[in-house]
Design an enzyme around this catalytic site. Structure first.
Site, mmCIF file in Angstrom:
data_model
loop_
_atom_site.group_PDB
_atom_site.id
_atom_site.type_symbol
_atom_site.label_atom_id
_atom_site.label_comp_id
_atom_site.label_asym_id
_atom_site.label_seq_id
_atom_site.Cartn_x
_atom_site.Cartn_y
_atom_site.Cartn_z
ATOM 1 N N ALA A 31 -20.328 -7.737 -3.482
ATOM 2 C CA ALA A 31 -19.552 -7.947 -2.257
ATOM 3 C C ALA A 31 -20.057 -7.084 -1.109
ATOM 4 C CB ALA A 31 -18.071 -7.673 -2.511
ATOM 5 N N ALA B 186 -12.463 -4.942 -5.815
ATOM 6 C CA ALA B 186 -12.134 -3.514 -5.830
ATOM 7 C C ALA B 186 -13.010 -2.761 -6.829
ATOM 8 C CB ALA B 186 -10.648 -3.336 -6.147
ATOM 9 N N ARG B 187 -12.514 -2.565 -8.028
ATOM 10 C CA ARG B 187 -13.259 -1.891 -9.083
ATOM 11 C C ARG B 187 -12.840 -2.463 -10.428
ATOM 12 N NH1 ARG B 187 -16.145 -0.217 -5.753
ATOM 13 N NH2 ARG B 187 -17.079 1.839 -5.465
ATOM 14 N N ASP C 155 0.850 -1.182 0.000
ATOM 15 C CA ASP C 155 0.000 0.000 0.000
ATOM 16 C C ASP C 155 0.889 1.237 0.000
ATOM 17 O OD1 ASP C 155 -1.798 2.133 0.585
ATOM 18 O OD2 ASP C 155 -3.186 0.706 1.495
ATOM 19 N N GLU D 256 -20.861 -3.783 -16.074
ATOM 20 C CA GLU D 256 -21.597 -4.544 -15.062
ATOM 21 C C GLU D 256 -23.099 -4.509 -15.336
ATOM 22 O OE1 GLU D 256 -20.240 -2.761 -11.422
ATOM 23 O OE2 GLU D 256 -18.379 -3.920 -11.436
ATOM 24 N N HIS E 220 -20.759 -7.523 -8.627
ATOM 25 C CA HIS E 220 -20.480 -6.371 -7.765
ATOM 26 C C HIS E 220 -21.391 -6.379 -6.535
ATOM 27 C CE1 HIS E 220 -18.729 -2.023 -8.036
ATOM 28 N NE2 HIS E 220 -18.688 -2.497 -6.795
ATOM 29 N N ASP F 64 -15.557 -9.999 -8.639
ATOM 30 C CA ASP F 64 -16.823 -9.351 -8.273
ATOM 31 C C ASP F 64 -17.059 -8.076 -9.066
ATOM 32 O OD1 ASP F 64 -19.196 -9.071 -6.550
ATOM 33 O OD2 ASP F 64 -18.140 -7.330 -5.725
#
Length: 334
Positions: A278, A227-228, A167, A257, A276, A252
């Protein structure tokens, strides 16, 4: 959300149907001081995105609030130029997303979806044909260890996994405090049995997981993302799975989408796919509604929003707030 607003008779809540035309809502938009918007870009009509076009219709708008941690439906730079604060609900669905992440790790590693599909399809096969693996003793690499990542770290540790994390926004001590050993991205890719994405979709993360990133992962490693869409290349992932270099994936989030039915990743038995969802749980939705409403009320009362995304807009915002309400907002960081 409505119940909380009803405790404040001085605040009017107006719900605008997504299918309505902006011209038909012109009076409401002109009067609005706050705007609550979905974070889901593929479920929100582009006309309702918080961008320059919508800002031109909302001269009294002071703040925009998204319904999740994402803000794909908001042009933050345009809002900052206009002196409009942007805030999200980062952390409200963290537990839900973390549990989903572990569910995908278990599902792909234990081949749960494959088992389910084979049983439903019938035919002859042995249990050994669907032999899975344990999570215990495996190394999971987290790309991002914020609200969600640190919860994934705790759950993974409970399963007996070693947790490492990359990170760039956190120092090594903070990463350790959140339950992971800090490493460089290159080391994470080389060491991880499972790589899980928990970073935001930004200019510097778009396409971060391309063919070279997947090639740098351990042979047979698993890839999981909640995440995305756009952070990983779907084409590159499909190729890495087809070649056998990547052993399986839990996905996910998607470029589009929901993804089209003929998407190559949906045809692969070692891919667990969700839409998506989650963070879509009853608990998370209640948290988001509560957090968003309270934050907007506090902001309209002149307080400093705890989940502000564009603090650079504060000076212009403060001037506009005083012009509209006749008093200065109180900047008190929490």
């Amino acid at each position: 959300m409505q119940a909380i607003y009803e405790t404040r008779p001085d605040i009017t809540l107006t719900t605008l149907p997504a299918a309505s035309r902006l011209d038909d809502c012109a009076e409401v938009l002109q009067m609005a001081h706050a705007y609550q918007i979905s974070s889901a870009k593929d479920e929100t009509p582009p006309a309702w995105f918080a961008n320059e076009a919508l800002l031109a219709r909302t001269p009294n708008l002071l703040c925009v609030s998204t319904s999740g941690s994402g803000y794909d439906t908001v042009d933050i730079e345009a809002c900052s130029r206009a002196g409009v604060l942007v805030m999200n609900q980062s952390g409200a669905n963290a537990q839900s997303v973390a549990e989903h992440t572990l569910g995908m790790m278990l599902g792909v590693n234990k081949r749960l979806a494959e088992n389910d599909h084979r049983l439903r399809q019938g035919g002859t096969f042995s249990r050994e044909d669907l032999m899975g693996r344990e999570l215990q003793g495996k190394t999971v690499g987290l790309v991002g260890i914020g609200h969600i990542g640190k919860r994934v770290a705790a759950l993974a540790t409970a399963f007996g996994m070693e947790v490492i994390a990359y990170d760039p926004f956190l120092d090594a001590d903070t990463i350790r405090e959140r339950g992971a050993r800090p490493v460089a991205l290159s080391a994470l890719l080389a060491e991880s049995d499972i790589v899980s994405l928990h970073c935001p979709r930004k200019t510097d993360t778009l396409g971060m997981f391309d063919a070279s990133a997947f090639a740098a992962m351990k042979s047979g490693a698993l890839f999981v993302t909640t995440a995305r869409g756009g952070i990983h290349s779907e084409a590159a992932l499909a190729e890495a799975l087809q070649s056998g270099h990547i052993g399986g994936a839990g996905i996910d989030v998607w470029d589009v989408e929901p993804p089209p039915l003929d998407h190559p990743l949906l045809a692969m038995p070692n891919v667990m796919a969700t839409y998506h969802t989650a963070g879509v749980t009853h608990e998370a939705r209640r948290n988001i509604a509560t957090w968003a409403t309270r934050q907007l009320i506090e902001t309209l009362d002149g307080e400093f929003p705890p989940r502000l995304l564009n603090p650079e807009a504060w000076p212009i915002y403060a001037e506009r707030y005083q012009a509209i309400f006749g008093k200065h907002p109180t900047k008190s960081c929490r």
